[in-house]
Motif scaffolding. Sequence first.
Motif, PDB file in Angstrom:
ATOM      1  N   UNK A 157       3.637  -1.918 -32.387  1.00  0.00           N
ATOM      2  CA  UNK A 157       3.726  -0.620 -31.731  1.00  0.00           C
ATOM      3  C   UNK A 157       2.380  -0.112 -31.250  1.00  0.00           C
ATOM      4  N   UNK A 158       1.321  -0.428 -31.984  1.00  0.00           N
ATOM      5  CA  UNK A 158      -0.021   0.029 -31.580  1.00  0.00           C
ATOM      6  C   UNK A 158      -0.594  -0.806 -30.435  1.00  0.00           C
ATOM      7  N   UNK A 159       0.016  -1.947 -30.149  1.00  0.00           N
ATOM      8  CA  UNK A 159      -0.537  -2.872 -29.145  1.00  0.00           C
ATOM      9  C   UNK A 159       0.175  -2.815 -27.799  1.00  0.00           C
ATOM     10  N   UNK A 160       1.233  -2.050 -27.683  1.00  0.00           N
ATOM     11  CA  UNK A 160       2.059  -2.120 -26.476  1.00  0.00           C
ATOM     12  C   UNK A 160       1.281  -1.771 -25.205  1.00  0.00           C
ATOM     13  N   UNK A 161       0.502  -0.714 -25.254  1.00  0.00           N
ATOM     14  CA  UNK A 161      -0.266  -0.344 -24.062  1.00  0.00           C
ATOM     15  C   UNK A 161      -1.304  -1.416 -23.733  1.00  0.00           C
ATOM     16  N   UNK A 162      -1.925  -1.967 -24.762  1.00  0.00           N
ATOM     17  CA  UNK A 162      -2.939  -3.015 -24.566  1.00  0.00           C
ATOM     18  C   UNK A 162      -2.312  -4.270 -23.952  1.00  0.00           C
ATOM     19  N   UNK A 163      -1.136  -4.629 -24.402  1.00  0.00           N
ATOM     20  CA  UNK A 163      -0.436  -5.806 -23.862  1.00  0.00           C
ATOM     21  C   UNK A 163      -0.057  -5.575 -22.402  1.00  0.00           C
ATOM     22  N   UNK A 164       0.433  -4.399 -22.102  1.00  0.00           N
ATOM     23  CA  UNK A 164       0.823  -4.093 -20.722  1.00  0.00           C
ATOM     24  C   UNK A 164      -0.375  -4.150 -19.786  1.00  0.00           C
ATOM     25  N   UNK A 165      -1.536  -3.722 -20.271  1.00  0.00           N
ATOM     26  CA  UNK A 165      -2.740  -3.755 -19.442  1.00  0.00           C
ATOM     27  C   UNK A 165      -3.264  -5.177 -19.268  1.00  0.00           C
ATOM     28  N   UNK A 166      -3.136  -5.986 -20.310  1.00  0.00           N
ATOM     29  CA  UNK A 166      -3.692  -7.348 -20.280  1.00  0.00           C
ATOM     30  C   UNK A 166      -2.829  -8.305 -19.481  1.00  0.00           C
ATOM     31  N   UNK A 182       5.023 -12.823 -18.825  1.00  0.00           N
ATOM     32  CA  UNK A 182       3.827 -13.068 -19.628  1.00  0.00           C
ATOM     33  C   UNK A 182       3.820 -12.208 -20.880  1.00  0.00           C
ATOM     34  N   UNK A 183       4.242 -10.959 -20.720  1.00  0.00           N
ATOM     35  CA  UNK A 183       4.272 -10.071 -21.887  1.00  0.00           C
ATOM     36  C   UNK A 183       5.273 -10.574 -22.908  1.00  0.00           C
ATOM     37  N   UNK A 184       6.405 -11.042 -22.460  1.00  0.00           N
ATOM     38  CA  UNK A 184       7.401 -11.557 -23.381  1.00  0.00           C
ATOM     39  C   UNK A 184       6.873 -12.798 -24.112  1.00  0.00           C
ATOM     40  N   UNK A 185       6.178 -13.649 -23.379  1.00  0.00           N
ATOM     41  CA  UNK A 185       5.619 -14.857 -23.984  1.00  0.00           C
ATOM     42  C   UNK A 185       4.593 -14.479 -25.057  1.00  0.00           C
ATOM     43  N   UNK A 186       3.754 -13.468 -24.752  1.00  0.00           N
ATOM     44  CA  UNK A 186       2.778 -13.016 -25.743  1.00  0.00           C
ATOM     45  C   UNK A 186       3.473 -12.534 -26.996  1.00  0.00           C
ATOM     46  N   UNK A 187       4.486 -11.677 -26.843  1.00  0.00           N
ATOM     47  CA  UNK A 187       5.159 -11.109 -28.009  1.00  0.00           C
ATOM     48  C   UNK A 187       5.846 -12.177 -28.847  1.00  0.00           C
ATOM     49  N   UNK A 240       5.003 -12.573 -32.771  1.00  0.00           N
ATOM     50  CA  UNK A 240       5.960 -12.422 -33.871  1.00  0.00           C
ATOM     51  C   UNK A 240       6.243 -13.733 -34.598  1.00  0.00           C
ATOM     52  N   UNK A 241       5.877 -14.855 -34.004  1.00  0.00           N
ATOM     53  CA  UNK A 241       6.099 -16.149 -34.680  1.00  0.00           C
ATOM     54  C   UNK A 241       4.814 -16.733 -35.238  1.00  0.00           C
ATOM     55  N   UNK A 242       3.732 -15.972 -35.216  1.00  0.00           N
ATOM     56  CA  UNK A 242       2.455 -16.459 -35.745  1.00  0.00           C
ATOM     57  C   UNK A 242       2.476 -16.440 -37.271  1.00  0.00           C
ATOM     58  N   UNK A 297      -8.578 -10.073 -36.042  1.00  0.00           N
ATOM     59  CA  UNK A 297      -9.161 -11.283 -35.447  1.00  0.00           C
ATOM     60  C   UNK A 297      -8.080 -12.175 -34.853  1.00  0.00           C
ATOM     61  N   UNK A 298      -6.998 -12.364 -35.602  1.00  0.00           N
ATOM     62  CA  UNK A 298      -5.917 -13.219 -35.116  1.00  0.00           C
ATOM     63  C   UNK A 298      -5.258 -12.595 -33.883  1.00  0.00           C
ATOM     64  N   UNK A 299      -5.075 -11.286 -33.915  1.00  0.00           N
ATOM     65  CA  UNK A 299      -4.487 -10.595 -32.769  1.00  0.00           C
ATOM     66  C   UNK A 299      -5.375 -10.751 -31.542  1.00  0.00           C
ATOM     67  N   UNK A 300      -6.678 -10.608 -31.723  1.00  0.00           N
ATOM     68  CA  UNK A 300      -7.615 -10.757 -30.607  1.00  0.00           C
ATOM     69  C   UNK A 300      -7.537 -12.158 -30.005  1.00  0.00           C
ATOM     70  N   UNK A 301      -7.368 -13.169 -30.860  1.00  0.00           N
ATOM     71  CA  UNK A 301      -7.270 -14.538 -30.345  1.00  0.00           C
ATOM     72  C   UNK A 301      -6.007 -14.735 -29.529  1.00  0.00           C
ATOM     73  N   UNK A 302      -4.930 -14.046 -29.897  1.00  0.00           N
ATOM     74  CA  UNK A 302      -3.700 -14.135 -29.115  1.00  0.00           C
ATOM     75  C   UNK A 302      -3.880 -13.513 -27.738  1.00  0.00           C
ATOM     76  N   UNK A 303      -4.671 -12.455 -27.657  1.00  0.00           N
ATOM     77  CA  UNK A 303      -4.943 -11.839 -26.360  1.00  0.00           C
ATOM     78  C   UNK A 303      -5.816 -12.723 -25.488  1.00  0.00           C
ATOM     79  N   UNK A 304      -6.719 -13.481 -26.104  1.00  0.00           N
ATOM     80  CA  UNK A 304      -7.668 -14.289 -25.328  1.00  0.00           C
ATOM     81  C   UNK A 304      -7.067 -15.601 -24.844  1.00  0.00           C
ATOM     82  N   UNK A 305      -6.002 -16.065 -25.484  1.00  0.00           N
ATOM     83  CA  UNK A 305      -5.392 -17.329 -25.074  1.00  0.00           C
ATOM     84  C   UNK A 305      -4.770 -17.193 -23.686  1.00  0.00           C
ATOM     85  N   UNK A 306      -4.969 -18.214 -22.875  1.00  0.00           N
ATOM     86  CA  UNK A 306      -4.354 -18.232 -21.545  1.00  0.00           C
ATOM     87  C   UNK A 306      -2.862 -18.523 -21.665  1.00  0.00           C
TER      88      UNK A 306
END
Length: 454
Positions: A159-168, A174-179, A183-185, A202-211
């Motif tokens: 819930x705290x990441x939704x705006x960040x995901x939408x911006x990224x 792509x957003x669905x693939x990220x989520x 959720x399966x990490x 840290x783990x969340x940040x790595x998920x954002x950085x992955x292509x």
Amino acid sequence: MDYFPLFCRLQGKRCLLVGGGDVAERKARLLLAAGADLHVGALHFSPAFRQWADNGELSLIVGAFDAAWLDACWLVVAATDNDAVNQQVAEAAEARRIFCNLVDAPEQASAIMPSVIDRSPLLVAVSSGGCAPVLARLLREKLESILPQHLGQLASLAGTLRARVKQRFASAAQRRYFWERFFTSDRLAQTLANGDSARAEQITASLFSDDLPAQGVVTLVGAGPGDAGLLTLKGLQQIQQADVILYDRLVSEEVLNLVRRDAERIFVGKRAGHHCVPQAEINQLLLEQAQRGKRVVRLKGGDPFIFGRGGEELEMLAQHQIPFSVVPGVTAASGCSAYSGIPLTHRDHAQSVRLVTGHLQQEKVLEWQKLAAEQQTLVFYMGLSQAPHIQRQLMQHGMRADMPVALVENGTSTQQRVVTGTLDRLGELARQVASPSLIIIGSVVSLRDRLRWF
């Protein structure tokens, strides 16, 4: 669906509970947990209600039920041990268009309270519509045992990441693939379970950085012959993950109901004698959707590689270097024969099976002499309109006129119908059924009366 499942925000909203005994206590705990402004009316109250009132958690109304208690209420629960009073509450609520839950009278209630698995903010509700509350409770207990406690933390973090995901990530795909990766990490889940918030970041940040993959994929999924229970587990997983579903008319409504609700559905079905969408256009649709980065499922009745033209579609995808995979399905021959009580092979009747297309434009490749041989079972797909020709050719090439035959209409579905007879009546029998129907020819058909189960 007898009831529409709905989660209501009751925080600060006035709710009325009529009843002050043990049953009413259970309802009160749920309403208080939801933050309701709870008012409880009854002639007598249990000690628990007195304690709640002393703590300022709810308000008590002493006396016999009065319809005025309903003023400004959002929800009413009738939980007395007097059916007449409960009915009076229900009628008063109905007159004011207020949802009302009645204890032990689900058929008269406009709302029911399900069994709840609480992993706030994640909630799972199980309901039998009031018909079997013990069953609902047992299911809830089973779900409680398999849903980890940290799921609530995972949902809160999301819930705290939704705006960040939408911006990224620009696209919904792509957003669905990220989520899904989020959720399966396993690492993230374990870290949250251990309460290590720094490591979780840290783990969340790595998920954002992955292509994320720029190109889509196509999966051919066999939907089986009709019964949704015959869909494979992997097939179910694929249609739940798909962004786009291309499906044909042989895919049952029960299977389509399992598709993710926000997935785009494109009908590309073909009907006998009328091609709704040409195969070349289907191929182009698959290509275009994948090139847009979508996860595409080509959902086919039966099995994609048995008269499903799956090979043709994959050839086109391979030419354009589109990643693809295939999930086999239960083919109509297996499903229809099993549901009809007709084994395709049997030591005393048939040592081989031949699956044959009834599209006799391929007449030149059909070896009727071999098809007419003994000790085998023939299964004709899409052969209904050609049944008289099939009958004539098999008899001309030596198959006996009294060879048992079966025509299975809407196989494995609740509308399945089986017509049996002999080869010399095949053309006549074909007029008694509608498409889609499968034709089974061989002495194994004679076993149906002994082996069918419905």
